[in-house]
Design a protein around this motif. Structure first.
Motif, mmCIF file in Angstrom:
data_model
loop_
_atom_site.group_PDB
_atom_site.id
_atom_site.type_symbol
_atom_site.label_atom_id
_atom_site.label_comp_id
_atom_site.label_asym_id
_atom_site.label_seq_id
_atom_site.Cartn_x
_atom_site.Cartn_y
_atom_site.Cartn_z
ATOM 1 N N ARG A 25 15.158 -5.059 0.817
ATOM 2 C CA ARG A 25 13.867 -4.975 0.115
ATOM 3 C C ARG A 25 12.750 -5.683 0.893
ATOM 4 O O ARG A 25 11.644 -5.169 1.025
ATOM 5 N N ASN A 26 13.083 -6.866 1.424
ATOM 6 C CA ASN A 26 12.074 -7.602 2.194
ATOM 7 C C ASN A 26 11.659 -6.861 3.454
ATOM 8 O O ASN A 26 10.517 -6.973 3.892
ATOM 9 N N LEU A 60 9.220 -4.125 2.370
ATOM 10 C CA LEU A 60 7.919 -4.650 1.919
ATOM 11 C C LEU A 60 7.219 -5.524 2.975
ATOM 12 O O LEU A 60 6.105 -5.998 2.739
ATOM 13 N N GLN A 117 3.266 -6.699 3.500
ATOM 14 C CA GLN A 117 2.428 -6.477 2.317
ATOM 15 C C GLN A 117 2.031 -7.805 1.680
ATOM 16 O O GLN A 117 2.593 -8.839 1.968
ATOM 17 N N TYR A 130 -2.693 -4.567 6.188
ATOM 18 C CA TYR A 130 -1.349 -3.999 6.178
ATOM 19 C C TYR A 130 -1.274 -2.686 6.949
ATOM 20 O O TYR A 130 -0.327 -2.464 7.713
ATOM 21 N N THR A 189 5.911 2.970 1.419
ATOM 22 C CA THR A 189 6.381 1.587 1.257
ATOM 23 C C THR A 189 5.702 0.909 0.073
ATOM 24 O O THR A 189 5.866 -0.288 -0.142
ATOM 25 N N ASP A 190 4.933 1.686 -0.698
ATOM 26 C CA ASP A 190 4.187 1.121 -1.832
ATOM 27 C C ASP A 190 5.150 0.750 -2.958
ATOM 28 O O ASP A 190 5.966 1.568 -3.377
ATOM 29 N N ASP A 191 5.054 -0.467 -3.430
ATOM 30 C CA ASP A 191 5.948 -0.921 -4.500
ATOM 31 C C ASP A 191 5.170 -1.187 -5.786
ATOM 32 O O ASP A 191 5.680 -1.811 -6.705
ATOM 33 N N THR A 192 3.925 -0.703 -5.862
ATOM 34 C CA THR A 192 3.059 -1.070 -6.990
ATOM 35 C C THR A 192 3.016 -0.023 -8.098
ATOM 36 O O THR A 192 2.386 -0.247 -9.114
ATOM 37 N N ALA A 210 8.664 2.417 -2.539
ATOM 38 C CA ALA A 210 9.417 1.448 -1.740
ATOM 39 C C ALA A 210 10.898 1.437 -2.122
ATOM 40 O O ALA A 210 11.764 1.304 -1.252
ATOM 41 N N GLN A 211 11.188 1.569 -3.404
ATOM 42 C CA GLN A 211 12.586 1.567 -3.843
ATOM 43 C C GLN A 211 13.319 2.802 -3.333
ATOM 44 O O GLN A 211 14.489 2.729 -2.949
ATOM 45 N N GLU A 262 13.850 2.355 0.423
ATOM 46 C CA GLU A 262 14.938 1.388 0.624
ATOM 47 C C GLU A 262 16.298 2.057 0.396
ATOM 48 O O GLU A 262 17.233 1.855 1.176
#
Lengths: 443, 443
Positions: free
Chosen positions: A177-178, A181, A184, A201, A265-268, A334-335, A338
């Motif tokens: 996960r790191n 991300l 970011q 970014y 890669t957006d996790d929002t 992002a998930q 991953e």
């Protein structure tokens, strides 16, 4: 008889437990390893060590175990350290972690000092060995009366050359996960020739530096978050260049940037309908609509990727144009990314990981007035999937410093990170016995 | 005698006040305009209208004024509407605003209905006239038995051709901060031919569409936030394409994207030492270090901007390579950029603004089975700096609907936006008297 309590028995604890077990008979220590999940004990613990199941949210049990111990090591994910730290304060036990010092723990400094304790954080590799090895050079150069003009430092958790068999020259040797991300949460920030620089970014993976390390070849480094905070940490006030970065093999960043630019890669936010999505649908959701163009063509066209480019091989090797179902519900981009990468960048049982660290110090030689450069590099490779370079480089500094504390070799009090000579001198020396060796060149 | 209370007398209230004043003698209304700052009353209010100084955080005074009124119009910034709405609920007064319906206000629906009130939001231009004009077409096409296949809608607050005298073809006719931050806070999202598409911020200004409007020439549109929410708002379930966007003159987006890529629109962190920074320093802080290259060259090189490109003229016209001091303390990049642009994109007293709206509906003609397109466009230009197109298009719908409510022409209850026929039919008809006219073409 001193009791050592290790809370958390994840990936990076193998070498720590082995180190402490090896010293336990000499120093008459009793070691207890605690984890919520007993499965983590497998292959890590010998007969003499106690293994207990402990959920740190069971306050009574946590208090009991901390009370029974003489020193506490928390190898839990960083967010859980404050819970352990509060219990350590309560029963007046010192605490060692391999994680970044949080503001919550920093605020305990007065109380920690008042009780004559030591809360020592950042005792892993990055943060950890990076601090110690950098401070050793910085202090030596200064003591020789030289003036430091620039400091650069790069670290990477990579794959050893003998296991490097994919076009990314990368596998997950650490928290996936790191990696997804990375970069970011604010611009990368550093100072170069006296000018503060900010990299957003969307440009971090296109502002890379090339670094050559003898016998290991070429690497590329991208800026790692806020380098400016190291000016005070490392006493580099008035040094015009301070830059910290992360290492990859050349070409990784440019190809990774395709995912960054795409928004993958957006996790929002959570994407719609991910449970019915294939890998190809996932990529297509970020691309223009076209009746004719295949998804692959659309990606290459949008990202200006030439037919003969190196990125194409990397990207296609990941299988992102396949009709493989994503199989995740309510997932962020992002998930999903991953999830795709985890399959591809998985370590095989025989794979060896590799940790690479590289410092460069520019300085003015006080005796000649000439500009000089010192580079210092360290490469550690793992033995197998369990005894990884990562576990070694994270666990050994923790183990060694715990020995130093228990044997009275270190008498520091308060909340600290390992930037002082009394920690790094003996610790780096002992690390050499385990193959953690820095090679310097001055030119 | 009915009492109308208008809270907030900013830029967009001129036409609203004038409209209501013109109707006040006919319908025997008393109008009160309230603002914290009496300077806003200048030039907007005639003799018959009451002007009072009111700080909405003075709860007693706010309650008193709302109690005295028959209907309340809030022209305050959107975040203050809930404070007014709570007082309206307390004294059972209906409320009209030109802002997006917030979840806080939506949650008042049951109570608003129970008290027989109407809280009508999104009564401006975008949101407002866009909803009404779109729904009029959508409902007409459906009533004719046709099947809608695609809906696109674009709006822009621009500068009228006669005042268009800078290479960006743009000036601030509305909140400058919103212009600088446009596109941030989540990806743009829409559905195209049944596929949901996501555009990350760093690509929004490179995924534009060209739109031609007769007599006014060419515009470009970029995706505006989440278009998917309009599927339910506009009853467009099962329509394969739903896309909303913002209009600029061609070339704006590509040049603006330079600032996006640079990181100069970032509002999430405070830059160091901004009080001693020049415009050139500001731009340089995002660029690579070089002993030789001027900042301008570095920017063009980094952003791949050719010497003969249109972006160069736009960028250089802004004076960002000048040694002008920024003069702001503790500012974010976005705040500094806004500061630079405010000087350059300022309306002159004689400047006229322009609002452009454009809808396109693809549908299948039920009688012939053929695919058809309907476009509908509206262009309104302002008279001067006070009587702007923006003030007209925001204020008139509010004024007209308040008249409809007070004269019993509209009997809707609850929390609403203007998507129902009983609002848009009479309102759009009356707007035509003021030159707000839509021109349709079917082909």
């Amino acid at each position: 008889m001193k009791n050592i309590l290790i809370i958390g028995a994840g990936r990076s604890t193998t070498s720590l437990i082995h180190y402490l077990e090896a010293k336990a008979t000499i120093y008459k220590w009793s070691i207890t390893v605690a984890d919520k999940d007993p499965e983590f004990f497998n292959g890590k613990i010998s007969g003499a060590t106690n293994a207990i199941v402990l959920d740190i949210f069971d306050e009574e049990k946590l208090n009991q175990e901390i009370f029974r111990s003489d020193i506490v090591i928390s190898m839990l994910p960083a967010r859980f350290h404050p819970i352990v730290a509060i219990a350590c304060l309560k029963y007046a036990r010192s605490l060692v972690t391999a994680s970044y010092e949080s503001s919550e723990i920093r605020e305990m400094n007065t109380e920690v000092k008042a009780k004559g304790l030591l809360f020592l954080n950042e005792m892993g590799v990055d943060p950890g060995i990076d601090h110690m090895s950098a401070m050793r050079i910085i202090n030596r150069i200064k003591e020789q009366g030289n003036v430091i003009k620039g400091f650069e430092s790069f670290t990477g958790g990579l794959i050893a050359p003998e296991s490097d068999n994919n076009p990314w020259h990368y596998k997950f040797t650490w928290n996936p996960r790191n990696v997804v991300l990375a970069g970011q949460g604010g611009p990368a920030k550093f100072i170069q020739e006296g000018k503060i620089k900010y990299i957003p970014y969307n440009r971090v993976f296109r502002r890379t530096e090339l670094i050559d390390i003898e016998k290991y070849g070429r690497f590329e480094g991208y800026a790692n978050r806020d380098s400016m905070i190291y000016i005070d940490k490392y006493n580099l006030q008035d040094v015009p260049t301070v830059y910290r970065g992360t290492l990859r093999r050349p070409g990784y960043c440019r190809a990774w940037n395709v995912f960054v630019q795409l928004g993958a890669t957006d996790d929002t936010y959570i994407m719609d309908n991910t449970e019915n999505m294939t890998y190809k649908d996932f990529i297509n959701s970020f691309l223009y609509y076209s009746k004719e163009d295949p998804v692959k063509t659309k990606l290459y066209h949008t990202m200006h990727i030439d037919q003969d480019s190196d990125e194409r091989e990397k990207i296609e090797w990941l299988g992102i144009f396949d009709e493989t179902p994503v199989g995740l519900k309510n997932a962020t981009p992002a998930q999903i990314l991953e999830h795709i990468l985890k399959e591809k960048w998985k370590l095989s049982p025989e794979d060896r990981d590799m940790i690479v660290m590289w410092h460069k110090i520019d300085f003015e030689d006080s005796s000649t007035g000439k500009s000089k450069k010192l580079t210092s590099s360290m490469v550690v490779t793992g033995e197998n999937q369990l005894n990884t370079a990562m576990a070694k480089c994270v666990g050994l500094p923790v183990g060694i410093v715990v020995k130093m504390i228990l044997t009275g070799q270190l008498n520091l009090k308060g909340v600290h990170i390992p930037t002082s000579k009394e920690i790094y001198e003996p610790l780096l020396k002992e690390l050499e016995e385990f193959g953690v060796i820095f090679n310097e060149t001055v030119y």
